[in-house]
Design a protein around this motif. Sequence first.
Motif, PDB file in Angstrom:
ATOM      1  N   ARG A 128       0.847  -1.184  -0.021  1.00 31.30           N
ATOM      2  CA  ARG A 128      -0.030   0.175  -0.008  1.00 31.30           C
ATOM      3  C   ARG A 128       0.959   1.447  -0.132  1.00 31.30           C
ATOM      4  NH1 ARG A 128      -1.219   2.859   4.251  1.00 31.30           N
ATOM      5  NH2 ARG A 128      -0.636   1.150   5.667  1.00 31.30           N
ATOM      6  N   SER A 129       1.810   1.146   1.013  1.00 28.99           N
ATOM      7  CA  SER A 129       2.898   2.455   0.972  1.00 28.99           C
ATOM      8  C   SER A 129       3.311   2.622  -0.615  1.00 28.99           C
ATOM      9  CB  SER A 129       3.755   2.090   1.852  1.00 28.99           C
ATOM     10  OG  SER A 129       3.329   2.025   3.122  1.00 28.99           O
ATOM     11  N   ARG A 140       2.078   1.801  -3.422  1.00 33.36           N
ATOM     12  CA  ARG A 140       1.304   2.381  -4.267  1.00 33.36           C
ATOM     13  C   ARG A 140       0.701   3.910  -3.880  1.00 33.36           C
ATOM     14  NH1 ARG A 140      -0.990  -2.036  -3.667  1.00 33.36           N
ATOM     15  NH2 ARG A 140      -2.499  -1.392  -2.018  1.00 33.36           N
ATOM     16  N   GLU A 141       0.721   4.069  -3.045  1.00 35.96           N
ATOM     17  CA  GLU A 141       0.164   5.463  -2.605  1.00 35.96           C
ATOM     18  C   GLU A 141       1.090   6.505  -2.550  1.00 35.96           C
ATOM     19  OE1 GLU A 141      -1.977   4.681   0.993  1.00 35.96           O
ATOM     20  OE2 GLU A 141      -3.378   3.530   0.207  1.00 35.96           O
ATOM     21  N   THR A 142       2.411   6.197  -2.624  1.00 31.33           N
ATOM     22  CA  THR A 142       3.505   7.249  -2.497  1.00 31.33           C
ATOM     23  C   THR A 142       3.471   7.652  -1.254  1.00 31.33           C
ATOM     24  OG1 THR A 142       3.056   7.945  -5.018  1.00 31.33           O
ATOM     25  CG2 THR A 142       4.859   8.944  -3.681  1.00 31.33           C
ATOM     26  N   ARG A 143       3.656   6.713  -0.380  1.00 31.54           N
ATOM     27  CA  ARG A 143       3.588   6.991   1.134  1.00 31.54           C
ATOM     28  C   ARG A 143       4.868   6.677   1.663  1.00 31.54           C
ATOM     29  NH1 ARG A 143      -0.637   7.739   4.357  1.00 31.54           N
ATOM     30  NH2 ARG A 143      -1.924   6.658   2.891  1.00 31.54           N
ATOM     31  N   ASP A 151       0.946  -6.490  -0.098  1.00 31.31           N
ATOM     32  CA  ASP A 151      -0.401  -6.461  -0.326  1.00 31.31           C
ATOM     33  C   ASP A 151      -0.358  -7.939  -0.985  1.00 31.31           C
ATOM     34  OD1 ASP A 151       0.360  -6.243  -3.063  1.00 31.31           O
ATOM     35  OD2 ASP A 151      -0.348  -4.101  -3.304  1.00 31.31           O
ATOM     36  N   THR A 163       1.748  10.569   2.795  1.00 31.50           N
ATOM     37  CA  THR A 163       1.829  10.444   1.631  1.00 31.50           C
ATOM     38  C   THR A 163       2.725  11.597   0.999  1.00 31.50           C
ATOM     39  OG1 THR A 163      -0.023  11.873   0.826  1.00 31.50           O
ATOM     40  CG2 THR A 163      -0.085   9.279   1.154  1.00 31.50           C
ATOM     41  N   ASP A 199       1.866  13.671  -1.127  1.00 31.22           N
ATOM     42  CA  ASP A 199       0.919  14.912  -1.259  1.00 31.22           C
ATOM     43  C   ASP A 199       0.567  15.456   0.020  1.00 31.22           C
ATOM     44  OD1 ASP A 199       0.662  14.761  -4.027  1.00 31.22           O
ATOM     45  OD2 ASP A 199      -0.815  13.303  -4.065  1.00 31.22           O
ATOM     46  N   GLU A 200       0.252  14.681   0.816  1.00 31.06           N
ATOM     47  CA  GLU A 200       0.196  15.304   2.429  1.00 31.06           C
ATOM     48  C   GLU A 200       1.020  15.988   2.805  1.00 31.06           C
ATOM     49  OE1 GLU A 200      -2.617  11.400   4.117  1.00 31.06           O
ATOM     50  OE2 GLU A 200      -0.444  11.592   4.383  1.00 31.06           O
TER      51      GLU A 200
END
Length: 194
Positions: free
Chosen positions: A14-15, A17-20, A28, A85, A87-88
């Motif tokens: 998930r990290s 995939r979400e650029t986290r 996953d 992320t 973006d965040e």
Amino acid sequence: MTSRITLISPAMNRSLRETRFDDGASLDPRGTARAESLAGSLRAADRVLVSPTTRCRETASALGLAAVEEPELAGLDMGRWRGLTLDEVMIREPDAMMSWLTDPDAMSHGGESVRALCERAARWLEAAAEFEGRTIAVVEQEFVRALAVTILDAPGPAFWRLDVRPLTATELSGHAGRWNLQLGRVLIPEAADR
């Protein structure tokens, strides 16, 4: 004395995939299945190492590798940005993010600078050069990038220009001070080079 090192980037989670920034998330199901499909496809090694992160340990396990955890292979310490992320962080701390993306010495997040990671990777590579034989190491993408910057003696900002895809192999061969680099070989079961 020639050392051969194969760096394996971790499978998808998930990290990624979400650029986290790494938050300790497990692989996953697709990432696990993909890694498991590659079990047995890697050439035998004299030693197998793994970064202490969850996704690297799980990738090594799914690949069927009995790896020894090595703290020096850890990914970049992202301090207070861990789990956020890209973006965040851009929304919350745009100036700090821009500083981090342009200055290899920036520690805007309170963690480790890119330059410090590159220096740690260089120290690890220097020690690895003393090991004659084949090493497999499952490591975070940023560690692969740090080694590439180090080997190529590239300027620090080149770190952000290198992409390392999940479940790819980066091959290093050589000795202290002189390394050859093959980037991003996609791992596929049919490509077992035994």
